[in-house]
Design a protein around this motif. Sequence first.
Motif, PDB file in Angstrom:
ATOM      1  N   LEU A 126       0.826  -1.206   0.000  1.00  0.00           N
ATOM      2  CA  LEU A 126       0.000   0.000   0.000  1.00  0.00           C
ATOM      3  C   LEU A 126       0.862   1.259   0.000  1.00  0.00           C
ATOM      4  O   LEU A 126       0.613   2.211  -0.754  1.00  0.00           O
ATOM      5  CB  LEU A 126      -0.935  -0.009   1.217  1.00  0.00           C
ATOM      6  N   ASN A 127       1.908   1.252   0.798  1.00  0.00           N
ATOM      7  CA  ASN A 127       2.877   2.355   0.830  1.00  0.00           C
ATOM      8  C   ASN A 127       4.267   1.753   0.642  1.00  0.00           C
ATOM      9  O   ASN A 127       4.973   1.482   1.619  1.00  0.00           O
ATOM     10  CB  ASN A 127       2.804   3.112   2.156  1.00  0.00           C
ATOM     11  N   PRO A 128       4.671   1.528  -0.605  1.00  0.00           N
ATOM     12  CA  PRO A 128       5.954   0.853  -0.845  1.00  0.00           C
ATOM     13  C   PRO A 128       7.126   1.645  -0.280  1.00  0.00           C
ATOM     14  O   PRO A 128       7.207   2.871  -0.439  1.00  0.00           O
ATOM     15  CB  PRO A 128       6.024   0.748  -2.374  1.00  0.00           C
ATOM     16  N   LEU A 129       8.024   0.916   0.351  1.00  0.00           N
ATOM     17  CA  LEU A 129       9.204   1.550   0.950  1.00  0.00           C
ATOM     18  C   LEU A 129      10.415   1.494   0.023  1.00  0.00           C
ATOM     19  O   LEU A 129      11.424   2.146   0.291  1.00  0.00           O
ATOM     20  CB  LEU A 129       9.546   0.845   2.268  1.00  0.00           C
ATOM     21  N   ARG A 142      12.018   0.876  -4.261  1.00  0.00           N
ATOM     22  CA  ARG A 142      11.801   0.941  -5.703  1.00  0.00           C
ATOM     23  C   ARG A 142      12.947   0.223  -6.401  1.00  0.00           C
ATOM     24  O   ARG A 142      14.102   0.341  -5.978  1.00  0.00           O
ATOM     25  CB  ARG A 142      11.747   2.401  -6.157  1.00  0.00           C
ATOM     26  N   PHE A 175      11.802   5.819   1.656  1.00  0.00           N
ATOM     27  CA  PHE A 175      11.437   6.483   2.897  1.00  0.00           C
ATOM     28  C   PHE A 175      12.573   7.337   3.461  1.00  0.00           C
ATOM     29  O   PHE A 175      12.390   8.018   4.467  1.00  0.00           O
ATOM     30  CB  PHE A 175      10.999   5.445   3.941  1.00  0.00           C
ATOM     31  N   ARG A 210       8.444  -6.500  -2.310  1.00  0.00           N
ATOM     32  CA  ARG A 210       7.674  -7.061  -1.190  1.00  0.00           C
ATOM     33  C   ARG A 210       8.600  -7.688  -0.132  1.00  0.00           C
ATOM     34  O   ARG A 210       8.343  -7.574   1.070  1.00  0.00           O
ATOM     35  CB  ARG A 210       6.681  -8.095  -1.715  1.00  0.00           C
ATOM     36  N   GLN A 261      10.170  -4.857   1.773  1.00  0.00           N
ATOM     37  CA  GLN A 261       9.158  -4.227   2.626  1.00  0.00           C
ATOM     38  C   GLN A 261       9.031  -4.996   3.940  1.00  0.00           C
ATOM     39  O   GLN A 261       9.039  -4.409   5.031  1.00  0.00           O
ATOM     40  CB  GLN A 261       7.811  -4.220   1.897  1.00  0.00           C
ATOM     41  N   THR A 265      10.481  -3.626   7.740  1.00  0.00           N
ATOM     42  CA  THR A 265       9.519  -3.376   8.821  1.00  0.00           C
ATOM     43  C   THR A 265       9.598  -4.387   9.953  1.00  0.00           C
ATOM     44  O   THR A 265       9.080  -4.115  11.042  1.00  0.00           O
ATOM     45  CB  THR A 265       8.076  -3.374   8.256  1.00  0.00           C
TER      46      THR A 265
END
Length: 576
Positions: free
Chosen positions: A61-64, A66, A83, A133, A136, A140
């Motif tokens: 939803l909010n990719p960290l 690229r 980020f 993914r 991500q 986190t």
Amino acid sequence: MELSSTAIGEVVHPTAAYYQPPPEIQEQSEPPDLDNYYSELPWTSSLLNPKNRIDSLDPPLNPLWRVDGCAGLGSQYYVIPLFIKHVPPIRMDVFVSNSQPRLIRDQLELDKAFHTKDSARLPRLAVAKHIVRILQRWTTTDFHDLSSFEKFYKGVPFGSRLILENMALDTDQVQVKVGLNHNLEHKLLPLSQLAYFWGPDFPFPPVVDFFDLHVVQILHDSVCLVRINEELFIFKALTSGAKYLYHELKTLCTIEPHENIVRRPMHVVTKRCNFGFKKAIAGFTTFYHPKGTIRDVLPSLQAHGLLHRSDQLKWSIQLTKALEHLKTRSRTYYPDLRLDNIVLSEKSDVIMVDFEQRGVWCEFAAPEVNAIEYMRLIATDECVPEAIGNKYRKIMEELVPGFEELESEKYTNPEYGFNVPWIALSETEQEAAEVFMLGRVLWCIFEGASGPQKAAVWQSYRWEPDLEFPEYRRTPPAMRALIDKCTRGRREALGNFIIRRNSQLVLTNKPVSEQSADEVKQAAKRFWSTEIEVAEKFLEVRGSQRRKGKWNDNYFERPTLHQVLEELLAFQNGAI
């Protein structure tokens, strides 16, 4: 036959004539009928079984993170943490082994990633989405918060790696291992050491600190677009080692300026290294040309009917003048002439870039350069029998005494760079080899093609060529005659027998359904055995004639750069 790292040694390189797989690589026979491969598998391995499918490739939803591109034959991916407000050019790329089970290779489209490298197409591949993914989840779960990750990211050595171990379709099962590249920083040299090599009066550009550069986009494995005080620059750095970088910096700072050659570096970029706390040169910046390379511009203009003869002639003349300038005014050689290394300025003039002097692969290189390069590749490859390697090392030692010292990673300030085949050539031979490459580039310019091959193994393009050198469709007769003269001595290419079709290596003379990987390997072995034999005979004649003082350095009787320029100008003026 699958595209993989082993395919290079088995098919694409001249090592295919003698290739022996290393002990740790187990031979895996390719399924003869890929269409029925999955239908014949048991339920435990079937794609119909949910446990064998990727649960999702939807972006977070909010990719960290690229993914900006790919290198290393589908094993190295350029990633940016979104980020972090100001991302320094740490170049902590993601590395994935491309020796994966077929179930994983197919679902992650690793065969496509082998040749798809640009930022327009690569992020759409499954492997790029999977990497986003994975990172991500890792970011986190393995760090207390994003600020702690930012501190970690800015503290790792330049060129460190994120290694995805035990690759799996379930992101929770993939382990992200950090490889700290202390070895690279150990080899980086401080400005004082380069000044010792190059002299106290060397014209170094102004110095900027590594962390004053903020990455906008990673364009290549050695090139980033960065911002310094709101101004855009190209940052050039090499994570594979520094010797070519320092040689390029020295060359660009000392060659006489020319309007069609990249400007001298704007800054040298220094970084405080974790190893020994030295402040070493990690790279340099150059002027940014946003129009990009003519590799992408040419086919786009051609497709839209916007490729004009006046521009084709202008670019051809500018390139030839720049090459002649390097030869006559700077007394150096340029072995890297290909479309990727030619960018367009704001005024749509060509600018030559990349002065590492590594050289191009055989699709652009002259046969006399290839002859030596084939010897070098076989002499230094670990997958060649020892007796064969010793034979070719002896040949190389006669051509360039002490050549193996140039193969090391250490920067030693050699006068003529590290390109062994070009060092072996005389100045006249070097010019003849440049004319050959120029002929290939002229063909691309006048045909509006992104390269001389329809389906290059190494890289696919957004605009693939619709014909193969030396076929002609759009080039005017006078230019065809000039290109043919420039490329005298050209040999048949591997692409006449084996091509990349989508993401497979296949034979050109047989339906894909009726051929096997072994047949492709055997065809490559026959091709390269012939090419090596021709190369050896050529070098034997050259050596014998040189010892007698009878060697014609322009063996193939190509025109000189000045003669090419005269013909281009005559055609521009309507004289031919």
